[in-house]
Design a protein around this motif. Structure first.
Motif, PDB file in Angstrom:
ATOM      1  N   VAL A 192       4.160   1.252  -5.074  1.00 13.40           N
ATOM      2  CA  VAL A 192       2.969   1.995  -4.645  1.00 13.40           C
ATOM      3  C   VAL A 192       3.383   3.092  -3.660  1.00 13.40           C
ATOM      4  O   VAL A 192       4.313   2.922  -2.878  1.00 13.40           O
ATOM      5  CB  VAL A 192       1.943   1.026  -4.005  1.00 13.40           C
ATOM      6  N   ILE A 193       2.668   4.215  -3.691  1.00 17.36           N
ATOM      7  CA  ILE A 193       2.913   5.327  -2.760  1.00 17.36           C
ATOM      8  C   ILE A 193       2.554   4.886  -1.339  1.00 17.36           C
ATOM      9  O   ILE A 193       1.525   4.239  -1.120  1.00 17.36           O
ATOM     10  CB  ILE A 193       2.021   6.523  -3.168  1.00 17.36           C
ATOM     11  N   ALA A 194       3.409   5.269  -0.371  1.00 15.16           N
ATOM     12  CA  ALA A 194       3.324   4.778   1.005  1.00 15.16           C
ATOM     13  C   ALA A 194       1.897   4.755   1.565  1.00 15.16           C
ATOM     14  O   ALA A 194       1.442   3.739   2.097  1.00 15.16           O
ATOM     15  CB  ALA A 194       4.227   5.621   1.912  1.00 15.16           C
ATOM     16  N   ASP A 195       1.170   5.848   1.445  1.00 18.40           N
ATOM     17  CA  ASP A 195      -0.142   5.949   2.082  1.00 18.40           C
ATOM     18  C   ASP A 195      -1.171   4.968   1.517  1.00 18.40           C
ATOM     19  O   ASP A 195      -2.204   4.751   2.142  1.00 18.40           O
ATOM     20  CB  ASP A 195      -0.699   7.366   1.888  1.00 18.40           C
ATOM     21  N   MET A 197      -0.449   1.743   0.315  1.00 17.79           N
ATOM     22  CA  MET A 197       0.017   0.351   0.245  1.00 17.79           C
ATOM     23  C   MET A 197      -1.048  -0.625   0.731  1.00 17.79           C
ATOM     24  O   MET A 197      -1.429  -1.557   0.018  1.00 17.79           O
ATOM     25  CB  MET A 197       1.281   0.164   1.095  1.00 17.79           C
TER      26      MET A 197
ATOM     27  N   LEU B 189       6.848  11.648   3.891  1.00 13.76           N
ATOM     28  CA  LEU B 189       6.920  10.187   3.889  1.00 13.76           C
ATOM     29  C   LEU B 189       5.684   9.522   3.298  1.00 13.76           C
ATOM     30  O   LEU B 189       5.792   8.491   2.630  1.00 13.76           O
ATOM     31  CB  LEU B 189       7.166   9.676   5.315  1.00 13.76           C
ATOM     32  N   ASP B 190       4.503  10.107   3.529  1.00 13.00           N
ATOM     33  CA  ASP B 190       3.305   9.428   3.025  1.00 13.00           C
ATOM     34  C   ASP B 190       3.248   9.410   1.502  1.00 13.00           C
ATOM     35  O   ASP B 190       2.441   8.691   0.924  1.00 13.00           O
ATOM     36  CB  ASP B 190       2.027  10.004   3.649  1.00 13.00           C
ATOM     37  N   VAL B 192       6.135   8.874  -0.368  1.00  9.31           N
ATOM     38  CA  VAL B 192       7.322   8.176  -0.868  1.00  9.31           C
ATOM     39  C   VAL B 192       6.912   6.798  -1.407  1.00  9.31           C
ATOM     40  O   VAL B 192       5.995   6.162  -0.893  1.00  9.31           O
ATOM     41  CB  VAL B 192       8.369   8.046   0.267  1.00  9.31           C
ATOM     42  N   ILE B 193       7.620   6.339  -2.434  1.00  4.68           N
ATOM     43  CA  ILE B 193       7.382   5.022  -3.019  1.00  4.68           C
ATOM     44  C   ILE B 193       7.767   3.942  -1.993  1.00  4.68           C
ATOM     45  O   ILE B 193       8.808   4.035  -1.342  1.00  4.68           O
ATOM     46  CB  ILE B 193       8.248   4.857  -4.287  1.00  4.68           C
ATOM     47  N   MET B 197      10.825   3.880   1.504  1.00  4.68           N
ATOM     48  CA  MET B 197      10.374   4.548   2.730  1.00  4.68           C
ATOM     49  C   MET B 197      11.470   4.559   3.788  1.00  4.68           C
ATOM     50  O   MET B 197      11.843   5.618   4.307  1.00  4.68           O
ATOM     51  CB  MET B 197       9.133   3.851   3.296  1.00  4.68           C
ATOM     52  N   TYR B 227      -2.078   2.747   7.744  1.00  4.93           N
ATOM     53  CA  TYR B 227      -0.767   3.409   7.622  1.00  4.93           C
ATOM     54  C   TYR B 227       0.378   2.742   8.370  1.00  4.93           C
ATOM     55  O   TYR B 227       1.476   3.285   8.433  1.00  4.93           O
ATOM     56  CB  TYR B 227      -0.878   4.860   8.133  1.00  4.93           C
ATOM     57  N   VAL B 230       3.937   2.596   7.029  1.00  9.44           N
ATOM     58  CA  VAL B 230       4.688   3.851   7.048  1.00  9.44           C
ATOM     59  C   VAL B 230       5.383   4.012   8.402  1.00  9.44           C
ATOM     60  O   VAL B 230       6.558   4.377   8.484  1.00  9.44           O
ATOM     61  CB  VAL B 230       3.738   5.038   6.772  1.00  9.44           C
TER      62      VAL B 230
END
Lengths: 333, 333
Positions: A192-195, A197, B189-190, B192-193, B197, B227, B230
């Motif tokens: 999943v994309i960081a934002d 999760m 970063l937001d 990234v998979i 991260m 977040y 992250v």
């Protein structure tokens, strides 16, 4: 959602271990797989009826699930032939392989032609929301580990099945590829994309009946520098009422990180609770699940007794002792 | 890497705020933008020379940077015309817009035809590794905040520029879209998979001279349930030697989460250090950066003095007091 029932594709698995995803499906969803399909040279056997694709179709199979790890990251020509035939027979395909079904033009073309679906469970199939942190109804348990691969999936699956058997309202919530193939749906959190999760875990564990439990499969560890962010998103997104601490007692260092020692169960508990109580101030650690597979019977019993005394929590090994005492502890939450 | 020098595209920005990315580039990389391009109706003005595309090309511009937020999530026809002309003039395009350059077929086609590049800085352009947690040479500072949007980018940019002016070895490491457009590279970063991260931050802040400082832009907050994962990946991947705590003192709740109060600076420090010391046991909090924009002069001074006494750390507002005292504190690390 992957449609059941399944035919489990074992391909040319060289041994039983190569077919462990199929084994997991057979063990944890008895009845969902009507048969197995083994190619020339396959050395794995789940004890299910061997079926041709035509037989599987006649028996009502909806999805061919790839239950075997392939070698070298490429889907072999010999597999592709079978997979295309399965699509032609009207079955969907499901796979947790690193090399994706959707990256094989012949499969994409055949799926389009026969109107079937390709489920690559390594990839999110949903546009997840940003987490809101709003309190949801229903109860949630999350497995947190001292390390990766410390029994989190096994523990939450065992709890869900035991609770379902007792007639309790309980759902296993898969967050990894094997869990998703076992359960039929879930969130492949590591992809999943960081934002999104934490939002993906809120989405996975929505409002529910007040006496319903989500048993959320954990991932990684707050003390694993490669993946701790994923673990924290699970803790915040899952807003668990209860944590079960998972541990493998013979491991000398973090998985893949030889220069990082394992944290103590106490440190794992304290750090996880600190974070969990932000989203759910009532969160408690309710028990410990220890994978004692590497220990003899007496050693295992001593290990469980020592942890139980030290932590003041029930300590079980799901395989040796079952999870009844964890479920009893849940009833006090 | 986005090639300099730039022409800043302000489009038809209705006001100065709509052009804040362009303003950031002008403020933080003086000299990198040779001019601005304003369309009919543009109400923003950076005080740079107005240039046509031909003039910009003649002046040596390599990249047209979209420094304006668009309305409605669609790149307007009127913009597309200018962007295609810029490609035809031999410039690359760079954008932090949500709607991607690469999703506009006319731009993709023109970039191909003229051999130019489209930089969508919202998307990772690199296959990042899994984090290893291995200790790297050189020093690193990370900004951690009580909340999102609490001055982390501003603080690390101000420190990097002041250190560079003094002849210290210092690099700003961008982890968000605006920072990337300012610096010319970085990690979004937001986007990234999840599994990569922490590895992306290791990649961003590699081995360096023993007296070199990376000033790493922070993201989110360990206490922001949307977040926090992250933020934790930044802490582990960045393995900082020093933390600067960022805070906006008039905020009543976490950004976007009205039901979550702000954590104290003490709680932010303690939780961030707990995590940071896993990857770098020597990590210390070296100062506090407070955005006092909403306070009057006397109030701001009182706020800084109170925080300084309470935390036992130098407290600055980069805009009002500069960051010299933070840099002095770094020299003791």
């Amino acid at each position: 959602m992957i449609e059941a029932p399944y035919l489990l594709f074992l391909g040319d698995a060289p041994d039983r271990l190569a077919a462990k995803v199929a084994q997991g499906i057979r063990d944890w969803r008895p009845g969902v797989a009507l048969g197995q399909l083994r190619m020339e040279g396959c050395r794995a056997d789940l004890g299910l009826p061997d079926m041709t694709l035509a037989e599987a179709r006649a028996a009502g199979v909806r999805t061919l699930v790839i239950g075997v790890a392939n070698r070298g990251g490429v889907i072999a020509e010999s597999w592709l032939k079978v997979l295309v035939e399965a699509l032609a027979e009207g079955m969907d395909l499901a796979s947790g392989l690193h090399n994706l079904l959707r990256d094989e033009p012949v499969l994409v073309e055949a799926a389009r032609r026969f109107g079937r679906r390709l489920h690559d469970v390594r990839l999110p199939g949903v546009k997840y929301p940003i987490a809101t942190g709003l309190k949801r109804r229903g109860k949630r348990l999350l497995a947190v580990g001292t390390d990766c691969s410390s029994g989190k999936m096994y523990t939450t699956l065992a709890m869900a099945r035991a609770m379902q058997t007792r007639g309790m309202k309980a759902t296993f919530r898969a967050t990894g590829q094997t869990g998703i193939l076992i359960e039929g749906d879930g969130v492949p959190l590591d992809a999943v994309i960081a934002d999104f999760m934490a939002g993906s875990i809120e989405w996975l564990t929505p409002d529910n009946d007040p006496d319903h439990w989500d048993l959320i499969e954990g991932q990684g560890s707050l003390h694993h520098v490669s993946y701790a962010g994923v673990t924290l998103a699970l803790i915040h997104g899952g807003q668990p009422d209860a944590l079960v601490l998972c541990h493998e007692p013979t491991r000398s260092h973090m998985r893949g990180l030889p220069h990082y020692p394992l944290p103590s169960l106490e440190a794992t508990r304290d750090l996880a609770l600190t974070h969990a109580r932000l989203a759910n101030p009532a969160c408690r650690a309710i028990g410990v699940s220890i994978n004692t597979q590497a220990l003899g019977e007496a050693e295992a019993a001593a290990c469980l007794a020592e942890v139980e005394t030290r932590m003041g929590l029930p300590a079980v090994d799901p395989l040796r002792t079952g999870v009844d005492r964890l479920i009893a502890a849940l009833e006090e939450v």
